[in-house]
Design a protein around this motif. Sequence first.
Motif, mmCIF file in Angstrom:
data_model
loop_
_atom_site.group_PDB
_atom_site.id
_atom_site.type_symbol
_atom_site.label_atom_id
_atom_site.label_comp_id
_atom_site.label_asym_id
_atom_site.label_seq_id
_atom_site.Cartn_x
_atom_site.Cartn_y
_atom_site.Cartn_z
ATOM 1 N N ALA A 26 0.820 -1.209 0.000
ATOM 2 C CA ALA A 26 0.000 0.000 0.000
ATOM 3 C C ALA A 26 0.855 1.262 0.000
ATOM 4 C CB ALA A 26 -0.936 -0.011 1.210
ATOM 5 N N ARG A 27 1.882 1.293 0.826
ATOM 6 C CA ARG A 27 2.689 2.514 0.909
ATOM 7 C C ARG A 27 3.489 2.745 -0.373
ATOM 8 N NH1 ARG A 27 6.011 4.993 5.983
ATOM 9 N NH2 ARG A 27 7.367 6.402 4.819
ATOM 10 N N ALA A 28 4.056 1.688 -0.923
ATOM 11 C CA ALA A 28 4.809 1.833 -2.162
ATOM 12 C C ALA A 28 3.909 2.320 -3.287
ATOM 13 C CB ALA A 28 5.469 0.507 -2.537
ATOM 14 N N ALA A 29 2.701 1.792 -3.359
ATOM 15 C CA ALA A 29 1.763 2.210 -4.393
ATOM 16 C C ALA A 29 1.339 3.660 -4.205
ATOM 17 C CB ALA A 29 0.536 1.298 -4.382
ATOM 18 N N VAL B 92 -8.414 5.962 0.616
ATOM 19 C CA VAL B 92 -8.938 5.174 1.731
ATOM 20 C C VAL B 92 -7.904 4.124 2.115
ATOM 21 C CG1 VAL B 92 -10.757 3.627 2.539
ATOM 22 C CG2 VAL B 92 -11.315 5.506 0.969
ATOM 23 N N ALA B 93 -7.489 4.127 3.365
ATOM 24 C CA ALA B 93 -6.564 3.123 3.893
ATOM 25 C C ALA B 93 -7.346 2.174 4.803
ATOM 26 C CB ALA B 93 -5.422 3.786 4.655
ATOM 27 N N HIS C 217 4.022 0.658 9.129
ATOM 28 C CA HIS C 217 4.522 1.590 8.116
ATOM 29 C C HIS C 217 3.397 2.365 7.427
ATOM 30 C CE1 HIS C 217 3.439 -1.725 5.477
ATOM 31 N NE2 HIS C 217 3.783 -1.034 4.393
ATOM 32 N N LEU C 218 2.141 2.042 7.785
ATOM 33 C CA LEU C 218 0.993 2.772 7.252
ATOM 34 C C LEU C 218 0.363 3.676 8.319
ATOM 35 C CD1 LEU C 218 -0.731 -0.122 5.262
ATOM 36 C CD2 LEU C 218 1.132 1.392 4.544
#
Length: 302
Positions: A145-148, A164-165, A176-177
């Motif tokens: 998710a973070r890389a994207a 939206v996370a 890390h999120l």
Amino acid sequence: MPETPDPSTSPTATPPPADEPVPVARHTDLGQAKLLPDVDHDGGWLLTLDDTPQSYVDLGDPTHLEFEYTQRLGHLVDALAGPGRPLAALHLGGGALTLPRYLAATRPGSRQRVVEVDGPLLDLVERHLPWHGPGVDITAEVGDARAALAARARAEPGALDLVVADVFHGSRTPGHLTSVEFLRLAAAALRPGGCYAANLADGPPLAFARAQAATLLAVFPQACLIAEPPVLRGRRYGNILLVGSTGPLPVEDLARRLAADIFPARLTEGADLAAFAARTAPVTDATATDSPPPPDGAFSVG
């Protein structure tokens, strides 16, 4: 890995009628996933991972939001823009794509991208609960998710209406999120006035939720927290939504929608939110940790 039938569908069990949906199970990268048909609602499916509920999808009516936290996300989407207005959205965490389906149904023409770290899980959902259809612009990809989010912020800064996370590895949000650095990436990806929303979970003494509220306030000038009163008072474990924006949030409209639910939630903003996060330092990459595990049996199903 190929799907395996749920034990209830083994050869020793009485076979269901040919047209009756049956459970499906598969080992994925993060655990044992199951798709369970809702015996009380035609077209309804529950996705679980290691017996923890992850998503509920109604194939016949994608506007049907079963889980309370998805209902609150739906209220947020409905309050953000006029009825039917398409949105550009990035969903971090896929599950069974409940909210993307809702946006596609209520706001045709919305451009949506979904990022799910568990490739076999995404394949399972696409195979058995497909989301494709006329006018549905949903692209799903496998990735972190973070890389994207970082890639999107670099390639198309300021292009999104909504981020939206909703990322859980099992029942915990990866550290890390949860940091200021992560939220700055979300802010960079959003257009002016765009909205960031995170679904988290915490329980007494709410140390994680307070730190996440402080982190949100460190990045977004407009923010609110949404939770049921018993969760907010630290009486039980449950879902907490954090919402941030660089522009005004529709807090009055949103609060009315939340109050009308069967299980009403409270919206906390302004001085009350600042007080909730007081004396708590924002989380950085150096201090980030996964969200706390739920108490035994908090979300599990048999």
